[in-house]
Motif scaffolding. Structure first.
Motif, PDB file in Angstrom:
ATOM      1  N   PHE A 182     -90.165 -93.221  27.449  1.00 49.79           N
ATOM      2  CA  PHE A 182     -89.374 -92.261  28.214  1.00 49.79           C
ATOM      3  C   PHE A 182     -89.620 -90.834  27.759  1.00 49.79           C
ATOM      4  CE2 PHE A 182     -85.555 -89.608  28.457  1.00 49.79           C
ATOM      5  CZ  PHE A 182     -85.426 -89.520  29.840  1.00 49.79           C
ATOM      6  N   MET A 183     -89.488 -90.586  26.467  1.00 52.37           N
ATOM      7  CA  MET A 183     -89.617 -89.209  25.987  1.00 52.37           C
ATOM      8  C   MET A 183     -91.058 -88.708  26.078  1.00 52.37           C
ATOM      9  SD  MET A 183     -88.375 -86.429  25.131  1.00 52.37           S
ATOM     10  CE  MET A 183     -86.654 -86.938  25.075  1.00 52.37           C
ATOM     11  N   VAL A 184     -92.026 -89.580  25.793  1.00 50.47           N
ATOM     12  CA  VAL A 184     -93.424 -89.171  25.900  1.00 50.47           C
ATOM     13  C   VAL A 184     -93.774 -88.867  27.344  1.00 50.47           C
ATOM     14  CG1 VAL A 184     -95.812 -89.963  25.664  1.00 50.47           C
ATOM     15  CG2 VAL A 184     -94.182 -90.360  23.821  1.00 50.47           C
ATOM     16  N   TYR A 185     -93.321 -89.724  28.269  1.00 55.09           N
ATOM     17  CA  TYR A 185     -93.601 -89.495  29.690  1.00 55.09           C
ATOM     18  C   TYR A 185     -92.900 -88.238  30.197  1.00 55.09           C
ATOM     19  CZ  TYR A 185     -95.684 -94.150  30.086  1.00 55.09           C
ATOM     20  OH  TYR A 185     -96.489 -95.253  29.952  1.00 55.09           O
ATOM     21  N   LEU A 186     -91.668 -88.018  29.759  1.00 52.45           N
ATOM     22  CA  LEU A 186     -90.953 -86.810  30.174  1.00 52.45           C
ATOM     23  C   LEU A 186     -91.680 -85.566  29.674  1.00 52.45           C
ATOM     24  CD1 LEU A 186     -88.506 -85.382  31.429  1.00 52.45           C
ATOM     25  CD2 LEU A 186     -87.325 -85.658  29.223  1.00 52.45           C
ATOM     26  N   SER A 187     -92.102 -85.601  28.421  1.00 54.04           N
ATOM     27  CA  SER A 187     -92.812 -84.460  27.850  1.00 54.04           C
ATOM     28  C   SER A 187     -94.129 -84.214  28.576  1.00 54.04           C
ATOM     29  CB  SER A 187     -93.076 -84.709  26.357  1.00 54.04           C
ATOM     30  OG  SER A 187     -91.861 -84.875  25.654  1.00 54.04           O
TER      31      SER A 187
ATOM     32  N   ILE B 132     -95.188 -68.590  27.746  1.00 56.28           N
ATOM     33  CA  ILE B 132     -95.876 -67.323  28.010  1.00 56.28           C
ATOM     34  C   ILE B 132     -96.778 -67.459  29.240  1.00 56.28           C
ATOM     35  CG2 ILE B 132     -97.618 -65.721  27.107  1.00 56.28           C
ATOM     36  CD1 ILE B 132     -96.430 -66.299  24.299  1.00 56.28           C
ATOM     37  N   ALA B 133     -97.535 -68.544  29.303  1.00 53.21           N
ATOM     38  CA  ALA B 133     -98.420 -68.770  30.449  1.00 53.21           C
ATOM     39  C   ALA B 133     -97.629 -68.890  31.741  1.00 53.21           C
ATOM     40  CB  ALA B 133     -99.258 -70.023  30.228  1.00 53.21           C
ATOM     41  N   SER B 134     -96.502 -69.585  31.673  1.00 53.98           N
ATOM     42  CA  SER B 134     -95.651 -69.744  32.853  1.00 53.98           C
ATOM     43  C   SER B 134     -95.126 -68.394  33.327  1.00 53.98           C
ATOM     44  CB  SER B 134     -94.482 -70.682  32.524  1.00 53.98           C
ATOM     45  OG  SER B 134     -93.637 -70.854  33.633  1.00 53.98           O
TER      46      SER B 134
ATOM     47  N   LEU C  64     -91.552 -76.073  34.691  1.00 50.95           N
ATOM     48  CA  LEU C  64     -92.099 -76.080  33.328  1.00 50.95           C
ATOM     49  C   LEU C  64     -91.206 -75.294  32.382  1.00 50.95           C
ATOM     50  CD1 LEU C  64     -94.385 -76.564  31.263  1.00 50.95           C
ATOM     51  CD2 LEU C  64     -95.485 -74.499  32.143  1.00 50.95           C
ATOM     52  N   PHE C  65     -90.823 -74.099  32.773  1.00 50.58           N
ATOM     53  CA  PHE C  65     -90.043 -73.224  31.887  1.00 50.58           C
ATOM     54  C   PHE C  65     -88.717 -73.885  31.505  1.00 50.58           C
ATOM     55  CE2 PHE C  65     -87.622 -69.573  30.496  1.00 50.58           C
ATOM     56  CZ  PHE C  65     -88.579 -68.797  29.862  1.00 50.58           C
ATOM     57  N   VAL C  66     -88.032 -74.473  32.485  1.00 50.10           N
ATOM     58  CA  VAL C  66     -86.750 -75.130  32.208  1.00 50.10           C
ATOM     59  C   VAL C  66     -86.965 -76.428  31.438  1.00 50.10           C
ATOM     60  CG1 VAL C  66     -84.740 -76.233  33.272  1.00 50.10           C
ATOM     61  CG2 VAL C  66     -85.641 -74.097  34.218  1.00 50.10           C
ATOM     62  N   GLY C  67     -87.976 -77.209  31.836  1.00 48.58           N
ATOM     63  CA  GLY C  67     -88.214 -78.502  31.199  1.00 48.58           C
ATOM     64  C   GLY C  67     -88.525 -78.408  29.726  1.00 48.58           C
ATOM     65  N   LEU C  68     -89.117 -77.302  29.290  1.00 49.65           N
ATOM     66  CA  LEU C  68     -89.468 -77.142  27.876  1.00 49.65           C
ATOM     67  C   LEU C  68     -88.247 -77.131  26.963  1.00 49.65           C
ATOM     68  CD1 LEU C  68     -92.343 -74.495  28.167  1.00 49.65           C
ATOM     69  CD2 LEU C  68     -92.570 -76.860  27.413  1.00 49.65           C
ATOM     70  N   PHE C  69     -87.068 -76.845  27.516  1.00 48.26           N
ATOM     71  CA  PHE C  69     -85.851 -76.870  26.703  1.00 48.26           C
ATOM     72  C   PHE C  69     -85.411 -78.298  26.380  1.00 48.26           C
ATOM     73  CE2 PHE C  69     -85.504 -72.668  28.739  1.00 48.26           C
ATOM     74  CZ  PHE C  69     -85.258 -71.883  27.617  1.00 48.26           C
ATOM     75  N   PHE C  70     -85.939 -79.292  27.067  1.00 53.16           N
ATOM     76  CA  PHE C  70     -85.476 -80.672  26.922  1.00 53.16           C
ATOM     77  C   PHE C  70     -86.477 -81.579  26.216  1.00 53.16           C
ATOM     78  CE2 PHE C  70     -83.387 -78.822  30.607  1.00 53.16           C
ATOM     79  CZ  PHE C  70     -82.059 -79.113  30.363  1.00 53.16           C
ATOM     80  N   ILE C  71     -87.608 -81.040  25.788  1.00 52.06           N
ATOM     81  CA  ILE C  71     -88.607 -81.863  25.114  1.00 52.06           C
ATOM     82  C   ILE C  71     -88.910 -81.280  23.742  1.00 52.06           C
ATOM     83  CG2 ILE C  71     -89.623 -82.629  27.294  1.00 52.06           C
ATOM     84  CD1 ILE C  71     -91.906 -80.645  26.816  1.00 52.06           C
ATOM     85  N   PRO C  72     -89.392 -82.101  22.809  1.00 47.78           N
ATOM     86  CA  PRO C  72     -89.659 -81.617  21.457  1.00 47.78           C
ATOM     87  C   PRO C  72     -90.973 -80.849  21.363  1.00 47.78           C
ATOM     88  CG  PRO C  72     -90.191 -83.950  21.606  1.00 47.78           C
ATOM     89  CD  PRO C  72     -89.584 -83.568  22.928  1.00 47.78           C
ATOM     90  N   GLU C  73     -91.079 -80.059  20.311  1.00 43.93           N
ATOM     91  CA  GLU C  73     -92.324 -79.354  20.008  1.00 43.93           C
ATOM     92  C   GLU C  73     -93.333 -80.364  19.453  1.00 43.93           C
ATOM     93  OE1 GLU C  73     -94.904 -77.397  20.169  1.00 43.93           O
ATOM     94  OE2 GLU C  73     -93.693 -75.580  19.938  1.00 43.93           O
ATOM     95  N   SER C  74     -94.605 -79.997  19.481  1.00 41.07           N
ATOM     96  CA  SER C  74     -95.649 -80.850  18.915  1.00 41.07           C
ATOM     97  C   SER C  74     -95.368 -81.126  17.439  1.00 41.07           C
ATOM     98  CB  SER C  74     -97.009 -80.148  19.035  1.00 41.07           C
ATOM     99  OG  SER C  74     -97.946 -80.722  18.147  1.00 41.07           O
ATOM    100  N   PRO C  75     -95.239 -82.406  17.042  1.00 42.10           N
ATOM    101  CA  PRO C  75     -94.950 -82.701  15.630  1.00 42.10           C
ATOM    102  C   PRO C  75     -96.077 -82.246  14.705  1.00 42.10           C
ATOM    103  CG  PRO C  75     -95.459 -84.720  16.850  1.00 42.10           C
ATOM    104  CD  PRO C  75     -95.312 -83.627  17.862  1.00 42.10           C
TER     105      PRO C  75
ATOM    106  N   ALA D 257     -95.252 -80.906  30.711  1.00 43.36           N
ATOM    107  CA  ALA D 257     -96.474 -80.187  30.342  1.00 43.36           C
ATOM    108  C   ALA D 257     -97.434 -80.051  31.524  1.00 43.36           C
ATOM    109  CB  ALA D 257     -97.172 -80.900  29.183  1.00 43.36           C
ATOM    110  N   VAL D 258     -97.608 -81.138  32.307  1.00 39.59           N
ATOM    111  CA  VAL D 258     -98.590 -81.074  33.398  1.00 39.59           C
ATOM    112  C   VAL D 258     -98.089 -80.283  34.595  1.00 39.59           C
ATOM    113  CG1 VAL D 258     -99.756 -83.209  32.720  1.00 39.59           C
ATOM    114  CG2 VAL D 258     -97.879 -83.308  34.386  1.00 39.59           C
ATOM    115  N   CYS D 259     -96.855 -79.822  34.566  1.00 43.48           N
ATOM    116  CA  CYS D 259     -96.454 -78.815  35.553  1.00 43.48           C
ATOM    117  C   CYS D 259     -97.314 -77.559  35.381  1.00 43.48           C
ATOM    118  CB  CYS D 259     -94.977 -78.465  35.401  1.00 43.48           C
ATOM    119  SG  CYS D 259     -93.848 -79.755  35.980  1.00 43.48           S
ATOM    120  N   GLY D 260     -97.738 -77.294  34.135  1.00 37.21           N
ATOM    121  CA  GLY D 260     -98.673 -76.198  33.895  1.00 37.21           C
ATOM    122  C   GLY D 260    -100.027 -76.479  34.510  1.00 37.21           C
TER     123      GLY D 260
END
Length: 471
Positions: A34-39, A108-110, A201-212, A43-46
């Protein structure tokens, strides 16, 4: 009876003990997915935004020129300045991703893409139009590097290929959707639709973790462990993976921070050669020359341009989907080898078509040969050469040089896109069949490069890949 009852209870206990871990594993697997697919979706919205930028100019050319009274040269500048912006974005993408994090770079890209779309929407002349297009290009250049890297660094090794391949699939989807809806929407309204993936993308980034892996690299131990556990599931045992990542990071920390010229040191040379070489194979084999001018190629060959372009777009998406599904099963290297062989065949068939047309031999067969050659080319490209170089680029660079090396690879890619799109018409005028023979030769050289230099990375962790490359 008592003994039988005890045996029955013991048997039930053993059975329960055997079943319980399976249930727990299944539950953990669902949490992981779930979390990997959500992330990945976020990301691919970019990637979709990247495709939207690339597909915008094709259906809007006549309308923009008419509304703003642009000359062909002014519109050509508007179209081509996108790749210059992408080259700037590619150069900046690595440092941005290293300094602000993968999520920060995506934000930034978004923001650049959104600002670009607004500038285009409100443009009343060529200057704001070009500024907006340049901003779009910058966002594209950042997305092209950061999205696959972000996905690769958070995905489990067994599904890393298919998830990273979603990057190329969403680029194709963004291009196709922009082309289709651009036929019914005004050019200003079409520009506003480009804001949608940027906003998601901009909103979704608030709900997923940063790259470990990035968190581990900058020394944020608690955040690293929390990110990895969130991606793998709160009940998952992440100790082995965390230790492997941490040991590798500690080894890299002992090395000096890499700069651009450090990429050519012996210990990095093979991975950099592979990454940049794959981008050369992808771009200089002719894809952007052919895709930018598909309609004119079909027209020159005597085949209906609209029908050919529609078939082209549909085939591209279908084959890209299949590639995403099988990249973790078939492996990276077999896919790009088969893809490269198909590119050579597609170029040769198209060259034969234009040879027949040039010398007026078998003119009835020329249009069908051109269609077959172009479709074989795009199908083969979508089957491997389109997605796999980006997947492998996200896998093969050591994390301490990933920013600089990734920027170099992305810059190579966008320079190739500009060079092919700029030179195609000149080469086609020089020799309508010679240009495809030239592309066939480049793709043949690419096959030899892949056989000799490129390793298989399927099913390996990023740390295992580094050990194999540097062995």
């Amino acid at each position: 009876m008592a003994i039988e009852k005890d045996m029955e209870q013991t048997g039930n206990t053993i059975q329960d003990d055997m079943v319980a871990p399976l249930i727990a594993q299944d539950a953990k697997g669902k949490e992981n997915h779930f979390m990997v697919y959500l992330s990945t979706f976020v990301a691919v919205c970019g990637s979709y935004a990247l495709g939207s930028c690339g597909g915008y100019s094709s259906p809007t050319q006549s309308a923009i020129r008419e509304d703003l009274n642009l000359s062909l040269a002014e519109y050509s500048l508007f179209g081509s300045i996108l790749t210059f912006g992408a080259m700037i974005g590619a150069i900046a993408s690595g440092p941005l991703a290293d300094f602000f994090g993968r999520k920060g770079a995506l934000r930034i890209a978004s923001a650049f893409c959104a600002a670009g779309w607004l500038a285009i929407h409100f443009a009343q002349g060529p200057l704001p139009l070009d500024i907006g297009r340049l901003a779009n290009g910058f966002g594209m250049g950042v997305f092209s590097y950061v999205v696959p890297v972000f996905i690769a660094e958070m995905a489990p090794k067994d599904s890393r290929g298919v998830l990273t391949a979603a990057h190329q699939l969403m680029i194709c989807t963004g291009v196709s959707v922009a082309f289709i809806i651009g036929t019914v929407l005004t050019w200003r309204t079409l520009a506003l639709t480009g804001l949608i993936p940027c906003a998601v993308l901009f909103v979704g980034l608030f709900f997923i973790p940063e790259s470990p892996r990035w968190l581990a690299k900058i020394g944020k131990q608690k955040e690293f462990e929390a990110s990895l556990r969130k991606l793998r599931g709160k009940d998952a045992d992440v100790s082995a993976e965390a230790d492997e990542i941490q040991d590798y990071i500690e080894t890299l920390q002992k090395l000096p921070k890499a700069k651009l010229f450090d990429l050519f040191q012996r210990r990095y040379l093979r991975s950099v050669t592979i990454g940049v070489g794959l981008m050369v194979c992808q771009q200089f084999g002719g894809i952007n020359g052919i895709s930018f001018y598909t309609s004119s190629i079909f027209e020159s060959a005597g085949f209906p341009a609209d029908i050919g372009t529609i078939i082209y777009a549909i085939l591209q998406v279908i084959i890209t989907v299949l590639n995403a599904l099988y990249v973790d099963k078939a492996g990276r290297k077999p896919l790009i080898l088969v893809s490269g062989a198909g590119l050579v065949i597609g170029c040769l068939l198209t060259a034969i078509s234009f040879y027949l047309k040039t010398y007026e031999i078998g003119l009835d067969a020329a249009p069908a040969l051109a269609l077959t050659g172009i479709l074989v080319f795009v199908g083969s490209f979508s089957a491997g050469m389109g997605a796999v170089p980006w997947i492998m680029m996200s896998e093969i660079f050591p994390i301490n040089i990933k920013g600089a090396a990734g920027s170099l690879a992305a810059l190579t890619n966008w320079f190739g896109a500009w060079a092919l799109s700029f030179t195609f018409n000149f080469l086609f005028s020089w020799s309508s069949y010679g240009i495809f023979l030239l592309y066939a030769a480049v793709n043949l050289a690419g096959i030899l490069f892949i056989i000799v230099m490129v390793p298989e990375t399927k099913g390996r962790s990023l740390e295992q890949i580094q050990a194999a490359i540097n062995a």
